[in-house]
Each structure stands twice: as structure tokens, then as C-alpha cells.
Design a protein around this motif. Structure first.
Motif, PDB file in Angstrom:
ATOM      1  N   PRO A  86     -32.864 -13.838 -11.996  1.00  0.00           N
ATOM      2  CA  PRO A  86     -32.542 -12.415 -12.048  1.00  0.00           C
ATOM      3  C   PRO A  86     -31.626 -12.051 -10.890  1.00  0.00           C
ATOM      4  O   PRO A  86     -31.740 -12.597  -9.784  1.00  0.00           O
ATOM      5  CB  PRO A  86     -33.904 -11.739 -11.925  1.00  0.00           C
ATOM      6  N   PHE A  87     -30.706 -11.138 -11.149  1.00  0.00           N
ATOM      7  CA  PHE A  87     -29.725 -10.771 -10.126  1.00  0.00           C
ATOM      8  C   PHE A  87     -30.416 -10.311  -8.844  1.00  0.00           C
ATOM      9  O   PHE A  87     -29.911 -10.524  -7.733  1.00  0.00           O
ATOM     10  CB  PHE A  87     -28.809  -9.661 -10.660  1.00  0.00           C
ATOM     11  N   GLN A  88     -31.576  -9.722  -8.955  1.00  0.00           N
ATOM     12  CA  GLN A  88     -32.272  -9.167  -7.801  1.00  0.00           C
ATOM     13  C   GLN A  88     -32.574 -10.230  -6.747  1.00  0.00           C
ATOM     14  O   GLN A  88     -32.675  -9.931  -5.554  1.00  0.00           O
ATOM     15  CB  GLN A  88     -33.572  -8.502  -8.257  1.00  0.00           C
ATOM     16  N   GLU A  89     -32.723 -11.490  -7.165  1.00  0.00           N
ATOM     17  CA  GLU A  89     -33.045 -12.550  -6.214  1.00  0.00           C
ATOM     18  C   GLU A  89     -31.911 -12.845  -5.243  1.00  0.00           C
ATOM     19  O   GLU A  89     -32.105 -13.521  -4.233  1.00  0.00           O
ATOM     20  CB  GLU A  89     -33.452 -13.830  -6.950  1.00  0.00           C
ATOM     21  N   LEU A  90     -30.718 -12.321  -5.524  1.00  0.00           N
ATOM     22  CA  LEU A  90     -29.613 -12.490  -4.583  1.00  0.00           C
ATOM     23  C   LEU A  90     -29.868 -11.750  -3.267  1.00  0.00           C
ATOM     24  O   LEU A  90     -29.191 -12.002  -2.266  1.00  0.00           O
ATOM     25  CB  LEU A  90     -28.303 -11.998  -5.208  1.00  0.00           C
ATOM     26  N   ALA A  91     -30.844 -10.852  -3.261  1.00  0.00           N
ATOM     27  CA  ALA A  91     -31.165 -10.130  -2.032  1.00  0.00           C
ATOM     28  C   ALA A  91     -31.587 -11.086  -0.917  1.00  0.00           C
ATOM     29  O   ALA A  91     -31.406 -10.794   0.266  1.00  0.00           O
ATOM     30  CB  ALA A  91     -32.276  -9.105  -2.299  1.00  0.00           C
ATOM     31  N   GLY A  92     -32.133 -12.228  -1.282  1.00  0.00           N
ATOM     32  CA  GLY A  92     -32.578 -13.187  -0.276  1.00  0.00           C
ATOM     33  C   GLY A  92     -31.594 -14.309  -0.013  1.00  0.00           C
ATOM     34  O   GLY A  92     -31.945 -15.302   0.648  1.00  0.00           O
ATOM     35  N   GLU A  93     -30.353 -14.180  -0.496  1.00  0.00           N
ATOM     36  CA  GLU A  93     -29.359 -15.240  -0.344  1.00  0.00           C
ATOM     37  C   GLU A  93     -28.138 -14.751   0.424  1.00  0.00           C
ATOM     38  O   GLU A  93     -27.799 -13.552   0.383  1.00  0.00           O
ATOM     39  CB  GLU A  93     -28.901 -15.743  -1.715  1.00  0.00           C
ATOM     40  N   ASN A  94     -27.483 -15.665   1.097  1.00  0.00           N
ATOM     41  CA  ASN A  94     -26.176 -15.390   1.695  1.00  0.00           C
ATOM     42  C   ASN A  94     -25.096 -15.749   0.674  1.00  0.00           C
ATOM     43  O   ASN A  94     -25.176 -16.803   0.022  1.00  0.00           O
ATOM     44  CB  ASN A  94     -25.981 -16.193   2.976  1.00  0.00           C
ATOM     45  N   CYS A  95     -24.125 -14.876   0.544  1.00  0.00           N
ATOM     46  CA  CYS A  95     -23.137 -15.019  -0.535  1.00  0.00           C
ATOM     47  C   CYS A  95     -21.730 -15.239  -0.001  1.00  0.00           C
ATOM     48  O   CYS A  95     -21.410 -14.927   1.150  1.00  0.00           O
ATOM     49  CB  CYS A  95     -23.146 -13.769  -1.408  1.00  0.00           C
ATOM     50  N   ILE A  96     -20.893 -15.774  -0.886  1.00  0.00           N
ATOM     51  CA  ILE A  96     -19.455 -15.881  -0.663  1.00  0.00           C
ATOM     52  C   ILE A  96     -18.788 -14.854  -1.566  1.00  0.00           C
ATOM     53  O   ILE A  96     -19.030 -14.840  -2.782  1.00  0.00           O
ATOM     54  CB  ILE A  96     -18.917 -17.275  -1.025  1.00  0.00           C
ATOM     55  N   LEU A  97     -17.975 -13.996  -0.985  1.00  0.00           N
ATOM     56  CA  LEU A  97     -17.255 -13.019  -1.779  1.00  0.00           C
ATOM     57  C   LEU A  97     -15.774 -13.095  -1.426  1.00  0.00           C
ATOM     58  O   LEU A  97     -15.344 -14.003  -0.704  1.00  0.00           O
ATOM     59  CB  LEU A  97     -17.825 -11.604  -1.539  1.00  0.00           C
ATOM     60  N   PHE A  98     -14.988 -12.195  -1.921  1.00  0.00           N
ATOM     61  CA  PHE A  98     -13.542 -12.167  -1.685  1.00  0.00           C
ATOM     62  C   PHE A  98     -13.142 -10.730  -1.419  1.00  0.00           C
ATOM     63  O   PHE A  98     -13.926  -9.794  -1.643  1.00  0.00           O
ATOM     64  CB  PHE A  98     -12.777 -12.723  -2.897  1.00  0.00           C
ATOM     65  N   HIS A  99     -11.939 -10.522  -0.922  1.00  0.00           N
ATOM     66  CA  HIS A  99     -11.465  -9.163  -0.679  1.00  0.00           C
ATOM     67  C   HIS A  99     -11.218  -8.460  -2.016  1.00  0.00           C
ATOM     68  O   HIS A  99     -10.689  -9.056  -2.962  1.00  0.00           O
ATOM     69  CB  HIS A  99     -10.182  -9.180   0.156  1.00  0.00           C
ATOM     70  N   ARG A 100     -11.596  -7.203  -2.086  1.00  0.00           N
ATOM     71  CA  ARG A 100     -11.500  -6.460  -3.343  1.00  0.00           C
ATOM     72  C   ARG A 100     -10.074  -6.435  -3.898  1.00  0.00           C
ATOM     73  O   ARG A 100      -9.880  -6.445  -5.116  1.00  0.00           O
ATOM     74  CB  ARG A 100     -11.997  -5.023  -3.153  1.00  0.00           C
ATOM     75  N   ALA A 101      -9.070  -6.417  -3.027  1.00  0.00           N
ATOM     76  CA  ALA A 101      -7.681  -6.358  -3.494  1.00  0.00           C
ATOM     77  C   ALA A 101      -7.306  -7.572  -4.332  1.00  0.00           C
ATOM     78  O   ALA A 101      -6.367  -7.516  -5.135  1.00  0.00           O
ATOM     79  CB  ALA A 101      -6.728  -6.238  -2.305  1.00  0.00           C
ATOM     80  N   GLN A 102      -8.039  -8.666  -4.179  1.00  0.00           N
ATOM     81  CA  GLN A 102      -7.720  -9.869  -4.936  1.00  0.00           C
ATOM     82  C   GLN A 102      -8.105  -9.738  -6.410  1.00  0.00           C
ATOM     83  O   GLN A 102      -7.416 -10.261  -7.275  1.00  0.00           O
ATOM     84  CB  GLN A 102      -8.431 -11.084  -4.322  1.00  0.00           C
ATOM     85  N   SER A 103      -9.212  -9.057  -6.682  1.00  0.00           N
ATOM     86  CA  SER A 103      -9.651  -8.872  -8.070  1.00  0.00           C
ATOM     87  C   SER A 103     -10.652  -7.725  -8.094  1.00  0.00           C
ATOM     88  O   SER A 103     -11.868  -7.931  -8.030  1.00  0.00           O
ATOM     89  CB  SER A 103     -10.284 -10.155  -8.621  1.00  0.00           C
TER      90      SER A 103
END
Length: 301
Positions: free
Chosen positions: A182-199
Motif C-alpha cells: 500500500p502506498f501508505q507504507e512509503l511513510a517509513g521509507e527514504n525515497c528518490i525523487l526528481f525536480h518537478r520541472a523535469q516531469s
């Protein structure tokens, strides 16, 4: 030197008879003779020797004929090329695309386009959505295949397919053996994201799913290159995001640390892939757009 004079000379050279050459060109014989005289004055040499018994080319005429044939052939090809370009049958079209479009849209589109427009060239560039839209508005692209409905001024678009987003993790990650979370479990994880301008559409879909789940993402790294996201996820205990198509592709890659994809649900973040173009396209772009699929194809996670 006029092309009509060259054309008259070539008719004389082929027929070696003024009457037949004039009839072939639908000219009066005096007009044909005048064309020849004007051409010879322009060239500065006698090209045709004419007596009461025969008509023949002079040595200068033989040389001129060889090059004149080439000139007229080039003129004909130039006219054909111009007509093809005006009708959208030739030229170059520059197409930007993202990974799902490259996998599901471009192969069939290119096959149809090439079958109808063999003289046209398609230059393809894989780019993120933000850079594609900027290139489209600056005239560096003719068609863009991007995430989200294009909202730029003067742009038109059509939806092509819908793709879900998945989590991308390394094989040592604690989620690696789970098919879905479930998406909610991402609360306990460190994530990789990107700058919003890219997409912006992909960025907003991820954050919208987080808000719906009542969580806040912990962004540990920002990486704008999709390939680099998979590499980092493979060697660090981080969660990246990708379309289901790109995630499966990265998962199938061999050599070095690997990744696997995990389906996200409750909610499932989804993205629409659109074709975008300037609202007043030329005939070649219109021809390419006519080769796109009908759209709205769902892609399973």
C-alpha cells in the motif's frame, strides 16, 4: 540562359529534326529556332549545325547536351521533392518521447508512417516531459510524447495510453520479495525523487497519491535521470519511482546490482501519456499524427 531554351535544345538533339522537335514541344518551328539562337548566344558557341540535308550537334553541342541532360533531371527531381514536401510526403520531423511511448507507441507509428512517407526522415530523442515541452515550444521538436495533458500556450494534444507507476527497489531491499505494497507504507521509507520541472505530471501524481494516503514522502535524493534512479535504488536502501514499463525494463537488465518493481496500491498512481504538438502543424506533422494509435490503451502494472 533559360530552362525553356535548354529544353528546346534537348528536343532538337534527340530528334535531329526541327519539325519533329517543334511538334514534340508544341511550338511553332520559328519559335524553336529562336530558342536555339538565344541559347547559343548565352553559351557563346554554336551548338547545332543545320544544313538543307541534315541536322547535327557540333562538338560543343555534344558536350553541352551531356550536362544539359543532368540539369533537366535535377530540375525535375527538385520539383518532385518540392511537391512531396508541400504535400507532407517528405522532409524531417523531430519527435521527442518518453519510455512508455518508445515501447508502446513509436514502433507501430513509425511502421505506418514509413510505409506512407518513404522520403521523410524521423529524428527521435528520448527526453523527460519538461524538456520536451520546452523544446516543442521553442521549435526544436515537432511532436512530443509526454506525461500529462499539455498545458503550454498554443499546444494541442491527444491521449495515447495510461500507465501505472511502481516502486523500484534494490534486490536487498526489504520490499524486494513483496509483489505489492500500500502506498501508505512509503511513510517509513527514504525515497528518490526528481525536480518537478523535469516531469510535472509524474511528480504531481506521486505527491497526490501521498496526500491521499495521508503521508509525507521522505525524499533522500533528487535525481533527474531515470536510469540513474534505478542504479541508485540498486545499491542504496532507497525507493524510486518509475512507470511500470520502465521498471520492468530495468528489472530485466543484467550485470551488476539489480532492481525489482513493486506494485503500489491504495491508491495506484497512474499517468496518461499524451502526444503534444503546436496547434498549427505543417502537413508532415499532420501526416505523422495521423499514424498515431487511437489511444487510451491501459498498461498493467
Amino acid at each position: 540562359m533559360e530552362l525553356r531554351h535548354v529544353r528546346s535544345f534537348l528536343a532538337i538533339a534527340e530528334e535531329l529534326h526541327f519539325g519533329r522537335a517543334a511538334a514534340r514541344l508544341h511550338l511553332a518551328q520559328p519559335s524553336l529556332s529562336q530558342h536555339l539562337r538565344q541559347l547559343e548566344r548565352a553559351v557563346g558557341a554554336e551548338l547545332v549545325s543545320r544544313t538543307s540535308r541534315d541536322v547535327r550537334l557540333t562538338p560543343a553541342g555534344e558536350v553541352f547536351r551531356e550536362l544539359a541532360d543532368d540539369i533537366m533531371e535535377r530540375v525535375q527531381r527538385a520539383g518532385e521533392a518540392a511537391r512531396a514536401a508541400a504535400a507532407g510526403r517528405s522532409g524531417t520531423i523531430r519527435v521527442g518521447y518518453n519510455f512508455p511511448a518508445g515501447q508502446r507507441v513509436l514502433p507501430g507509428t513509425l511502421a505506418r508512417f514509413n510505409a506512407r512517407h518513404r522520403q521523410a526522415e524521423v529524428v527521435m530523442i528520448e527526453m523527460r516531459t519538461g524538456p520536451q515541452l520546452a523544446a516543442l515550444q521553442e521549435g526544436r521538436l515537432d511532436v512530443a510524447m509526454v506525461y500529462g495533458e499539455p498545458a503550454g500556450r498554443g499546444l494541442a494534444g491527444r491521449r495515447l495510453l495510461r500507465v501505472p507507476l511502481v516502486a523500484v527497489v534494490g534486490l536487498e531491499h526489504r520490499w524486494a520479495d513483496r509483489g505489492e505494497v500500500p502506498f501508505q507504507e512509503l511513510a517509513g521509507e527514504n525515497c528518490i525523487l526528481f525536480h518537478r520541472a523535469q516531469s510535472s505530471a509524474m511528480y504531481d501524481a506521486i505527491l497526490s497519491a501521498a496526500r491521499t494516503s495521508g503521508i509525507r514522502l521522505n525524499v533522500a535524493e533528487e535525481v533527474d535521470d531515470p536510469g540513474a534512479t534505478a542504479i541508485i535504488a540498486a545499491v542504496k536502501p532507497l525507493v524510486g519511482f518509475a512507470s511500470a514499463l520502465r521498471g520492468r525494463h530495468a528489472q530485466a537488465a543484467t550485470g551488476g546490482p539489480g532492481t525489482t518493481t513493486v506494485r503500489l496500491y491504495d491508491p495506484v498512481p497512474v499517468l496518461d501519456v499524451y502526444a503534444a504538438w503546436n496547434a498549427d502543424p505543417g502537413p508532415l506533422v499532420e501526416s505523422f499524427l495521423g499514424c498515431l494509435p487511437a489511444g487510451k490503451e491501459p498498461v498493467p502494472a
